[in-house]
Motif scaffolding. Structure first.
Motif, PDB file in Angstrom:
ATOM      1  N   TYR A 195       0.833  -1.205   0.000  1.00  0.00           N
ATOM      2  CA  TYR A 195       0.000   0.000   0.000  1.00  0.00           C
ATOM      3  C   TYR A 195       0.866   1.254   0.000  1.00  0.00           C
ATOM      4  CZ  TYR A 195      -3.374   3.562   1.278  1.00  0.00           C
ATOM      5  OH  TYR A 195      -4.145   4.686   1.276  1.00  0.00           O
ATOM      6  N   ARG A 196       1.842   1.308   0.912  1.00  0.00           N
ATOM      7  CA  ARG A 196       2.622   2.526   1.106  1.00  0.00           C
ATOM      8  C   ARG A 196       3.631   2.746  -0.013  1.00  0.00           C
ATOM      9  NH1 ARG A 196      -0.232   5.721   4.329  1.00  0.00           N
ATOM     10  NH2 ARG A 196      -0.604   4.833   6.392  1.00  0.00           N
ATOM     11  N   SER A 197       3.859   4.009  -0.317  1.00  0.00           N
ATOM     12  CA  SER A 197       4.884   4.391  -1.283  1.00  0.00           C
ATOM     13  C   SER A 197       6.263   4.095  -0.713  1.00  0.00           C
ATOM     14  CB  SER A 197       4.763   5.882  -1.592  1.00  0.00           C
ATOM     15  OG  SER A 197       5.879   6.336  -2.320  1.00  0.00           O
ATOM     16  N   ARG A 198       7.219   3.850  -1.588  1.00  0.00           N
ATOM     17  CA  ARG A 198       8.605   3.660  -1.132  1.00  0.00           C
ATOM     18  C   ARG A 198       9.216   4.975  -0.670  1.00  0.00           C
ATOM     19  NH1 ARG A 198      12.616   4.106  -5.566  1.00  0.00           N
ATOM     20  NH2 ARG A 198      11.614   5.124  -7.328  1.00  0.00           N
ATOM     21  N   HIS A 199       8.540   6.101  -0.988  1.00  0.00           N
ATOM     22  CA  HIS A 199       9.011   7.404  -0.540  1.00  0.00           C
ATOM     23  C   HIS A 199       8.404   7.725   0.817  1.00  0.00           C
ATOM     24  CE1 HIS A 199      10.673   8.204  -4.489  1.00  0.00           C
ATOM     25  NE2 HIS A 199       9.515   7.887  -5.031  1.00  0.00           N
ATOM     26  N   ASP A 200       9.176   8.321   1.680  1.00  0.00           N
ATOM     27  CA  ASP A 200       8.644   8.799   2.954  1.00  0.00           C
ATOM     28  C   ASP A 200       8.073  10.202   2.710  1.00  0.00           C
ATOM     29  OD1 ASP A 200       7.971   9.209   5.552  1.00  0.00           O
ATOM     30  OD2 ASP A 200      10.008   9.680   6.227  1.00  0.00           O
TER      31      ASP A 200
END
Length: 903
Positions: A195-200
């Motif tokens: 779900y989460r992007s690899r970018h913070d």
């Protein structure tokens, strides 16, 4: 991104911000190269771009890496040159058709500037339309460049389109990509992504959270597909799976998927499927056929001598018309409906296919093309849906075509009033409480069975958009088979905006349709029944957020759409959209309405333009509408934040256009401090009325101009055209045709006008200032009260309820044809005042429609009151339809009508 630019959470400005940010990178690079800046500033600006750039194919990893390498090696000149090349290519869109733009080593000389300019009008030659395809997978990012190369190797010279891949690896990135990049029109999903992007980057998630997308246990590709189609329904979504593809294909949740592929098979088939999906939207059956027809040698022995153009181009006297319009216009003309053409009255061939494709694009079950404007679409719908004696709840301020439709059918209008904006001499929209009160009043009278139609304008000329789903659901809770006609003449484009679509008839109907299929809908209705108890009072029903019984609802929704007002159709091009579960019961009547109102000689070019307008909106409508919104926001900001312009002009925000009562979210303006994409979405979801950002009401009374005067000044002196005015304002509309150059021109003109005002006030002394202030006061303070509809005279209410206001408008209208039962009374004078005081009542014989405001302030059979007369006397407009100044008000004499009826 620069601190001055819009961030992703300021989503409404993100598209233009990208171009601005690249120009800023270029400026900083030039400054560094010329010794006037430093490397750190450029690096910071470039770093701010990188998250968003991953969602676009150009400039891509190769050019961005080259730019970073030049910066790292302190090659200021090389970095500046490459940054400018990228920025110019984005600005001119040259990368779409010039392969060298993607080459790191291709450097343009100044003499090559012409090569990157957009192509001239006319045929595009060998150029193929360009788009971008999003691939969502779970592969490591290090594998993405190789994967992109594999996709590019599938291209073939015979492909009709060319696309570039964009690769992301998460649910968040996929959703953000389709929101932020309008060039993406196809999506390929492979399962297994997180779900989460690899970018913070929490700012990325702020785009999704307002849409209700949050992390959950269900991270399936099917969920993502449904999310993407909910945001942009025009997308083609494909699924690659390495497990049980047969089961997935049969899953009801896969309805958002165009095709399912077994992941390890036939990559070429996937490539061809992507192209085929775009081709299915690119096809324009009628336009394509018309082009073929124009190229054929045709002998014409029908009643259209202009066809083929011989009478024009062989003439010494009218050849200039042919040269002006071009040969193809005449080659494509015909009065025949055979030989490859089709009939608009009874389409069975390419027009029928074009209408079916329009239905798909606009989310309808059926679409009718109309070639003489939405005035005709409205009358067709009213005629097909209403019969003599039926009751229709109608916005009194709707377009005159609805009123005339009631006259044609003999239906009885039950007029409901919109909220007034007296300060600006305009009305808003009809509150839901007013609509519900009308339905409950009819129910109390035992006449609810005669109510057939709710007829409303959405959005209004001035930009008020209803909470369409809520209006329909609450009305269906009172009358489950009520038909809805939404006049969306001014907002057909809204279908292609994710935050305007739910406020459209077809968008809301789709949401209600989905809700009706959900078993939870019955439980929600039953809970409401328990809460309200048996036989709830009207007061309780008015206070409640009503839910209809999904087992009883017959969803019957019609939408008229002035395609020419917001899309690339020729003037008078309109569509009538249908989503009606009982359409089969009125289909024959619709065909009769088409026969009644449609020309037997429709314009071929106009039909073709409707076909092409649909194609354009399916393939690039999302980006075009976002651009129109951005243009509008820039106009608002340019007017309200300019130190000189804002002294004399003001663009009204939601807080000034919509009373607090109807803005439950507290939203005040798109550009108010703290306003973000989240607050705009919250307002769209919750508020009773929402302001279409592309419609900008600019107050000009504070500059001493009435609306008509200012409209004329802009048109005659500066070449700026607009449609609507009020006593002290004008309406600016941004559309898919506008550019930022248009904004600059407008701002420059307003500055010039303001300088002229300042000079006149300065040079004219105290007397000029006093005159100016008096003029402003008369326009902004001494405004007339807006008149509501009074009532029909009792002689036209023989079949009406005791307490409900509907009336027989048709009989009243045709009484005006009989001079023996009519009279004239001067608007100004003692006789009019005496009649208001002493009687007999004055009853309007016809429609009286001043422009502005553009709605009937008198209708046939209406009793005239003091407020209506006062408003008429204070009007300073030149155009009043249905009123002859020399003769006065045309009135019906009720006694004479009654006496004649007895004979």
């Amino acid at each position: 991104m620069s601190s001055k630019a819009a961030h992703i959470d300021q989503f409404l400005l993100i598209h233009s911000a990208r171009a601005d940010n690249w120009r800023e990178v270029t400026t900083l690079a030039d400054a560094w190269a010329n010794g006037r800046g430093d490397r750190a500033a450029m690096e910071a600006a470039l770093a701010g771009l990188e998250a968003v750039e991953e969602y676009h194919a150009y400039p891509g990893t190769q050019l961005l890496s080259a730019l970073r390498e030049r910066i790292a090696s302190n090659d200021a000149g090389g970095a500046a040159k490459l940054a400018r090349r990228i920025s110019n290519s984005l600005l001119t869109r040259a990368y779409r058709g010039r392969p060298a733009e993607w080459d790191v080593h291709d450097e343009m000389s100044p003499t090559e500037v012409a090569d990157v300019m957009p192509p001239a009008g006319g045929e595009t030659g060998g150029r193929r339309p360009y788009f971008e395809a999003l691939f969502v997978n779970s592969q490591p990012a290090a594998r993405w460049p190789a994967f992109a190369r594999e996709i590019r190797r599938l291209r073939r010279p015979e492909d009709p389109f060319i696309y570039e891949p964009i690769i992301v690896g998460s649910f968040e990135d996929a959703a953000c990509a389709v929101l932020l990049n309008p060039d993406i029109i196809s999506v390929v999903l492979a399962e297994g992504f997180p779900y989460r992007s690899r970018h913070d980057a929490p700012v990325l998630r702020s785009v999704l959270d307002p849409l209700g997308e949050t992390e959950s246990a269900n991270m399936s590709a099917l969920r993502l597909a449904r999310t993407l189609r909910r945001v942009r329904p025009e997308l083609d979504v494909y699924l690659l799976s390495d497990r049980q593809v047969e089961k997935i294909a049969g899953d009801p949740k896969a309805d958002a998927i165009r095709r399912v592929f077994y992941a390890v098979e036939e990559p070429l088939e996937m490539h061809l499927a992507i192209l085929e999906g775009v081709q299915a939207r690119y096809e324009t059956p009628f336009f394509d056929n018309l082009k073929k027809y124009a190229r054929r040698p045709i002998g014409t022995f029908h009643a259209l001598p202009i066809a083929r153009g011989k009478s024009v181009f062989k003439s010494d006297w009218i050849r200039d018309m042919g040269e002006f319009y071009g040969l193809n216009l005449f080659l494509a003309e015909s009065s025949a409906t055979t030989g490859g053409l089709d009939s608009l009255l009874e389409p069975t061939g390419n027009i029928k296919r074009s209408q079916d494709m329009a239905a798909r694009a606009f989310g309808a079950d059926h679409v009718f093309f109309v070639t003489n404007g939405t005035s005709t679409s409205n009358k067709m719908a009213v005629q097909a849906l209403l019969a003599p004696g039926d009751i229709a709840v109608v916005d009194r301020n709707c377009h005159k075509s609805h009123h005339y439709g009631m006259v044609l059918t003999g239906a009885q209008p039950y007029y409901v009033e919109a909220f007034p904006m007296t300060a600006y001499s305009m009305y808003g929209a009809v509150p839901l409480a007013t609509i519900k009160s009308a339905l409950l009043a009819l129910r109390a009278e035992g006449r609810l069975d005669r109510l057939k139609l709710l007829d409303l304008t959405n959005c209004t000329f001035d930009g008020h958009m209803y909470n369409v789903r809520r209006v329909m659901e609450e009305c269906l809770a009172i009358k489950p088979d009520l038909i809805f006609l939404w006049d969306e003449a001014w907002s057909g484009f809204a279908r292609f905006s994710p935050f305007l679509r739910p406020r459209t008839a077809m968008g809301a109907a789709a949401d209600i349709e989905e809700w009706l299929r959900d078993p939870a809908s019955v439980k929600a209705y039953e809970r409401q029944e328990t809460d309200l108890g048996e036989n709830p009072s009207d007061e309780a029903l008015l206070a409640a957020r009503l839910i209809p019984d999904p087992r009883l609802v017959r969803l019957r929704v019609y939408q008229t759409n002035s395609t020419h007002k917001s899309m690339s159709a020729i003037r008078q091009g309109s569509m009538l959209l249908v989503k009606d579960v009982d359409f089969h019961t009125v289909e024959a009547q619709f065909h009769e309405a088409v026969f009644t109102h449609a020309s037997t000689s429709p314009n071929q070019q106009l039909i073709a333009s409707l076909d092409v307008a649909r194609r354009q909106m399916e393939l690039e409508g999302y980006g075009l509408v976002m651009n129109a919104i951005e243009i509008a926001l820039k106009i608002r900001r340019a007017i309200n934040e300019h130190p000189l312009i804002s002294k004399y002009f003001r663009a009204l925000g939601a807080a000034e256009m919509i009373p607090d009562t109807y803005r439950q979210s507290g939203f005040t303006d798109y550009l108010a401090p703290g306003s973000t994409w989240a607050t705009a979405v919250k307002a769209m979801q919750e508020d009773e009325f929402y302001l279409d950002p592309t419609r900008i009401t600019v107050v000009c009374g504070t500059a001493g101009f009435d609306g008509t005067q200012f409209k004329g000044l802009l048109a005659n002196e500066y070449g700026i055209q607009l449609n609507k005015t009020s006593r002290n304002s004008v309406l600016l509309q941004s559309n898919i045709n506008n550019t930022r150059s248009d904004v600059a021109h407008l701002v420059r003109v307003l500055v010039e006008i303001c300088h002229g005002i300042e000079k006149r006030l300065s040079d004219g002394g105290e007397g000029e200032r006093a005159t100016f202030e008096a003029r402003v006061k008369s326009l902004m303070t001494d405004v007339p009260d807006l008149p509501n509809f009074s009532h029909f005279h009792e002689i036209f209410r023989g079949d009406a309820g005791r307490t409900t206001p509907e009336g027989d408008i048709r009989t009243a209208f045709f009484n005006a044809y009989d001079a023996s039962v009519c009279e004239y009374v001067p608007l100004i004078g003692a006789e009019c005042d005496r009649r208001l005081r002493e009687g007999p009542e004055m009853v309007s014989a016809n429609f009286v429609i001043p422009y502005p405001p553009g709605f009937p302030i008198m209708v046939p059979g209406q009793v005239l009151t003091q407020e209506t007369i006062d408003f008429m006397r204070k009007l300073d407009v030149k155009e009043i339809h249905g009123y002859e100044r020399a003769r006065g008000l045309k009135l019906v004499k009720p006694d004479a009508v009654a006496a004649k009826a007895k004979c």
